[in-house]
Write a protein that holds these residues in place. Structure first.
Motif, PDB file in Angstrom:
ATOM      1  N   ALA A 185       0.822  -1.220   0.000  1.00 45.88           N
ATOM      2  CA  ALA A 185       0.000   0.000   0.000  1.00 45.88           C
ATOM      3  C   ALA A 185       0.850   1.262   0.000  1.00 45.88           C
ATOM      4  O   ALA A 185       0.415   2.322  -0.481  1.00 45.88           O
ATOM      5  CB  ALA A 185      -0.922  -0.014   1.213  1.00 45.88           C
ATOM      6  N   ARG A 186       2.082   1.169   0.507  1.00 44.32           N
ATOM      7  CA  ARG A 186       2.931   2.376   0.569  1.00 44.32           C
ATOM      8  C   ARG A 186       3.303   2.888  -0.819  1.00 44.32           C
ATOM      9  O   ARG A 186       3.525   4.071  -1.012  1.00 44.32           O
ATOM     10  CB  ARG A 186       4.191   2.064   1.382  1.00 44.32           C
ATOM     11  N   LEU A 187       3.380   1.970  -1.796  1.00 45.53           N
ATOM     12  CA  LEU A 187       3.672   2.403  -3.172  1.00 45.53           C
ATOM     13  C   LEU A 187       2.535   3.270  -3.710  1.00 45.53           C
ATOM     14  O   LEU A 187       2.777   4.280  -4.390  1.00 45.53           O
ATOM     15  CB  LEU A 187       3.876   1.182  -4.066  1.00 45.53           C
ATOM     16  N   TYR A 188       1.299   2.878  -3.392  1.00 45.17           N
ATOM     17  CA  TYR A 188       0.150   3.664  -3.860  1.00 45.17           C
ATOM     18  C   TYR A 188       0.092   5.013  -3.155  1.00 45.17           C
ATOM     19  O   TYR A 188      -0.241   6.038  -3.758  1.00 45.17           O
ATOM     20  CB  TYR A 188      -1.142   2.873  -3.617  1.00 45.17           C
ATOM     21  N   GLU A 189       0.435   5.029  -1.862  1.00 44.95           N
ATOM     22  CA  GLU A 189       0.446   6.305  -1.129  1.00 44.95           C
ATOM     23  C   GLU A 189       1.504   7.242  -1.692  1.00 44.95           C
ATOM     24  O   GLU A 189       1.270   8.448  -1.853  1.00 44.95           O
ATOM     25  CB  GLU A 189       0.715   6.021   0.351  1.00 44.95           C
ATOM     26  N   ALA A 190       2.660   6.679  -2.021  1.00 42.88           N
ATOM     27  CA  ALA A 190       3.727   7.511  -2.607  1.00 42.88           C
ATOM     28  C   ALA A 190       3.297   8.050  -3.971  1.00 42.88           C
ATOM     29  O   ALA A 190       3.565   9.219  -4.310  1.00 42.88           O
ATOM     30  CB  ALA A 190       5.004   6.690  -2.734  1.00 42.88           C
ATOM     31  N   ALA A 191       2.618   7.196  -4.746  1.00 43.74           N
ATOM     32  CA  ALA A 191       2.157   7.638  -6.072  1.00 43.74           C
ATOM     33  C   ALA A 191       1.125   8.761  -5.945  1.00 43.74           C
ATOM     34  O   ALA A 191       1.118   9.704  -6.749  1.00 43.74           O
ATOM     35  CB  ALA A 191       1.560   6.442  -6.821  1.00 43.74           C
ATOM     36  N   GLU A 192       0.260   8.661  -4.950  1.00 40.04           N
ATOM     37  CA  GLU A 192      -0.733   9.722  -4.741  1.00 40.04           C
ATOM     38  C   GLU A 192      -0.073  11.037  -4.368  1.00 40.04           C
ATOM     39  O   GLU A 192      -0.466  12.107  -4.844  1.00 40.04           O
ATOM     40  CB  GLU A 192      -1.700   9.305  -3.634  1.00 40.04           C
ATOM     41  N   VAL A 193       0.955  10.967  -3.531  1.00 39.77           N
ATOM     42  CA  VAL A 193       1.692  12.186  -3.143  1.00 39.77           C
ATOM     43  C   VAL A 193       2.312  12.847  -4.368  1.00 39.77           C
ATOM     44  O   VAL A 193       2.370  14.075  -4.490  1.00 39.77           O
ATOM     45  CB  VAL A 193       2.771  11.839  -2.098  1.00 39.77           C
ATOM     46  N   MET A 194       2.738  12.006  -5.328  1.00 43.70           N
ATOM     47  CA  MET A 194       3.376  12.526  -6.544  1.00 43.70           C
ATOM     48  C   MET A 194       2.343  12.933  -7.592  1.00 43.70           C
ATOM     49  O   MET A 194       2.709  13.332  -8.702  1.00 43.70           O
ATOM     50  CB  MET A 194       4.317  11.469  -7.122  1.00 43.70           C
ATOM     51  N   GLY A 195       1.057  12.795  -7.266  1.00 47.55           N
ATOM     52  CA  GLY A 195       0.014  13.288  -8.169  1.00 47.55           C
ATOM     53  C   GLY A 195      -0.461  12.296  -9.202  1.00 47.55           C
ATOM     54  O   GLY A 195      -1.110  12.695 -10.189  1.00 47.55           O
ATOM     55  N   ALA A 196      -0.161  11.021  -9.028  1.00 51.66           N
ATOM     56  CA  ALA A 196      -0.593  10.025 -10.026  1.00 51.66           C
ATOM     57  C   ALA A 196      -2.102   9.803  -9.926  1.00 51.66           C
ATOM     58  O   ALA A 196      -2.664   9.767  -8.826  1.00 51.66           O
ATOM     59  CB  ALA A 196       0.153   8.713  -9.785  1.00 51.66           C
ATOM     60  N   ASN A 197      -2.740   9.655 -11.082  1.00 48.31           N
ATOM     61  CA  ASN A 197      -4.175   9.357 -11.058  1.00 48.31           C
ATOM     62  C   ASN A 197      -4.385   7.848 -11.006  1.00 48.31           C
ATOM     63  O   ASN A 197      -3.436   7.057 -10.975  1.00 48.31           O
ATOM     64  CB  ASN A 197      -4.863   9.971 -12.279  1.00 48.31           C
ATOM     65  N   GLY A 198      -5.656   7.428 -10.993  1.00 50.65           N
ATOM     66  CA  GLY A 198      -5.977   6.019 -10.839  1.00 50.65           C
ATOM     67  C   GLY A 198      -5.403   5.150 -11.940  1.00 50.65           C
ATOM     68  O   GLY A 198      -4.859   4.062 -11.678  1.00 50.65           O
ATOM     69  N   TRP A 199      -5.498   5.602 -13.196  1.00 52.39           N
ATOM     70  CA  TRP A 199      -4.981   4.809 -14.308  1.00 52.39           C
ATOM     71  C   TRP A 199      -3.463   4.661 -14.233  1.00 52.39           C
ATOM     72  O   TRP A 199      -2.909   3.582 -14.473  1.00 52.39           O
ATOM     73  CB  TRP A 199      -5.382   5.446 -15.636  1.00 52.39           C
ATOM     74  N   GLU A 200      -2.793   5.754 -13.842  1.00 52.81           N
ATOM     75  CA  GLU A 200      -1.324   5.696 -13.758  1.00 52.81           C
ATOM     76  C   GLU A 200      -0.880   4.748 -12.640  1.00 52.81           C
ATOM     77  O   GLU A 200       0.109   4.023 -12.792  1.00 52.81           O
ATOM     78  CB  GLU A 200      -0.764   7.105 -13.522  1.00 52.81           C
TER      79      GLU A 200
END
Length: 562
Positions: A185-200
């Motif tokens: 789950a930490r990878l998804y949290e990091a991606a959200e912090v970097m502004g990634a959307n759901g598809w990315e």
């Protein structure tokens, strides 16, 4: 633990050399007995198949049989058909399986139990039950034809494709679910912090993390399809595949040499597929981290609606195909007189219910012998040198790459051609051993996983207090592996009950089994009686599954025992 202490003083006054010798003898016996059985009832029959494929009718040895096969347009067509069908099944099962697995693991919408139960149904019945269900729905006397006047031919490629997708789908979903659970789950949290959307996030995290699981699931679907005989026999029609060609060559034309050649041809893509699947499974397992935080399911209205519609549709189709088979067994004359009746359960053909009781006995035999042999081989792995352990491990998982039809053919050639082993032919023991070694790899891998759960510190404690291998087994290994042994017993029992391809060549006039009896009833046009027999068989397997769950709950945990 108390028993360890109670034997401590006794150990001090005993001669150490006695226990050393006993331990060595136990290790040697636990290694040699299951290994000899594996070589005798798996390695030897396959060796005979290979030799027979190279032997022509006049006794010369060479590649003439293979040349004859490659000059036979029918067999070439069957090979291409098998590859095409397996590839298409793999593709569709992967797409549907990923959607269902994602729906179960990553969304928090309701209906999980509805889908989970649906996915369990195909595993509780012989593969040919899917074919029977499709005939009841799409056949000339099926619901669609009679109610809506739409003529659909379920026999051939498309019917076989649908039946195989339904049969392979549960196994595909289970593998992809396991792969999705390993994401952090930490990878998804990091991606959200970097502004990634759901598809990315899906493209850059979910798919890469699950890639080996997808590869593994795909090749499982490929293997299940190319080796399946039940659906091909019931609904294949004129669409020839390798599985039915082996049966035709051996049972129809008594051409054992050509049957052996087709068996080897079937074995090659299966071994390649299983090797790739095992490689992918190891890669997926190695990529998992013990410190990973599991991803929490979330809600997304648009995504959940699409996935919900797709997964519930798949579950509904499975319920419909299996359910209509059960329902039709109670209908007087499908689909013209829909009055309820039990007359189809009065089965007089194919030996009545004798094959069902014989299947029950053979499955109990296979499960009892199997759990002892597999357990012995598993515990011996802890005492063997590394190089020998790798060799034994490789031999133990080899059966997973051999189709049941090829193994059954190998048993005919090995145990029905003279010599002392011929005494086994035509016995329930030989059929039980064939079923056991057909599913040996899965039981062995499960037992090895259970063995890894035994705390090393507990074994060390047994050794420190003077306990030998016998005491270690009694006080440390067996208590922790009790539930695993029960699970392996019921796994072998349930798979043996529904196995068709491995035993189709081994039945005799006095020994028949339930899946073969269902096929014989279907071939004779007694579809409703075949459905009734299938229902009885499924009830036995469901009862076994419920008994397994009850026993696992009743077995006290090792911590409580100590």
């Amino acid at each position: 633990m108390n028993s360890i202490f109670s034997h401590r003083d006794q150990r001090r006054v005993s001669l150490p050399i006695t226990y050393l010798n006993f331990d060595k003898m136990l290790v040697i016996a636990s290694t040699l007995i299951p290994l000899i059985c594996l070589l005798l009832f798996f390695g030897y029959p396959l060796y005979i198949v290979l030799i027979r494929s190279l032997t022509t009718p006049d006794g010369t040895v060479g590649l003439a049989n293979y040349v004859q096969v490659f000059n036979n347009p029918t067999l070439i067509a069957a090979t291409l058909n098998s590859l095409l069908l397996s590839f298409m099944t793999m593709l569709i099962a992967l797409l549907l399986g990923f959607a269902i697995a994602y729906r179960l693991e990553r969304t928090s919408t309701r209906g999980r139990a509805f889908i989970t139960v649906a996915l369990a149904l195909p595993l509780l019945a012989p593969s040919l039950v899917q074919g029977l269900g499709l005939i009841f729905i799409f056949g000339r006397n099926g619901l669609i034809s009679q109610w809506f006047g739409i003529s659909i031919n379920p026999y051939g490629f498309y019917g076989l494709l649908m039946a195989n997708v339904l049969y392979a789908l549960p196994q595909v979903v289970l593998i992809i679910q396991a792969a999705l659970r390993q994401s952090d789950a930490r990878l998804y949290e990091a991606a959200e912090v970097m502004g990634a959307n759901g598809w990315e996030k899906f493209r850059d995290i979910t798919l890469p993390n699950a890639k080996f699981g997808l590869v593994s699931a795909g090749f499982v679907a490929f293997t299940v399809t190319i080796t399946d005989f039940g659906n091909a026999a019931v609904i294949g029609g004129n669409f020839r595949v390798l599985a039915t060609e082996i049966y035709n060559q051996v049972a129809g034309q008594m051409n054992f040499s050509m049957g052996a050649v087709v068996g080897i041809l079937l074995l090659i893509p299966t071994v390649v597929a299983v090797s790739i699947e095992r490689f992918a499974a190891r890669k997926q397992s190695a990529s998992a981290s013990e410190s990973a935080i599991q991803v929490t399911p979330d809600r997304n209205l648009k995504r959940d609606l699409i996935l919900g519609a797709l997964t519930h549709s798949c579950a509904f189709v499975i319920y419909m195909v299996i359910g209509v088979t059960v329902f039709a067994s109670f209908i007087d004359l499908w689909p013209y007189r829909m009055e309820l009746t039990l007359r189809h359960y009065n089965i007089s053909m194919a030996g009545g219910y004798r094959p069902l009781w014989m299947s029950l006995w053979i499955s109990l035999l296979a499960a009892s012998v199997g759990v002892v042999l597999i357990f012995l081989m598993t515990i011996s792995m802890k005492k063997l040198p590394t190089q020998i352990r790798r060799i034994v491990n490789f031999i133990a998982i080899m059966p997973v790459g051999v189709p049941g039809l090829v193994l059954g053919l190998a048993y005919i050639l090995a145990f029905n051609t003279g010599g002392p082993l011929t005494l086994l032919y035509g016995t329930s023991l030989l059929i039980g051993l064939c079923n056991l070694y057909h599913y040996h790899s899965q039981g062995f891998l499960t037992m090895m996983t259970g063995l890894r759960g035994v705390p090393a510190s507990l074994e060390d404690t047994c050794t420190c207090f003077g306990g030998g291998m016998k005491e270690t087994l009694r006080d440390a290994i067996v208590p922790f592996m009790m539930t695993t042994c029960i699970a392996v017993f019921f796994f072998v029992f349930m798979r043996s009950m529904v196995s068709l391809s491995a035993v189709i060549f081994l039945i005799t006039p006095s020994i028949n089994v339930a899946p073969v009896a269902i096929m014989q009833l279907s071939d004779a046009g007694r579809i409703s009686e075949a459905a009734a027999f299938s229902t009885c068989l499924m009830m036995v397997v469901v009862t076994a599954m419920l008994l397994l769950r009850w026993l696992i709950k009743k077995v006290p945990s090792p911590e409580k025992r100590s």
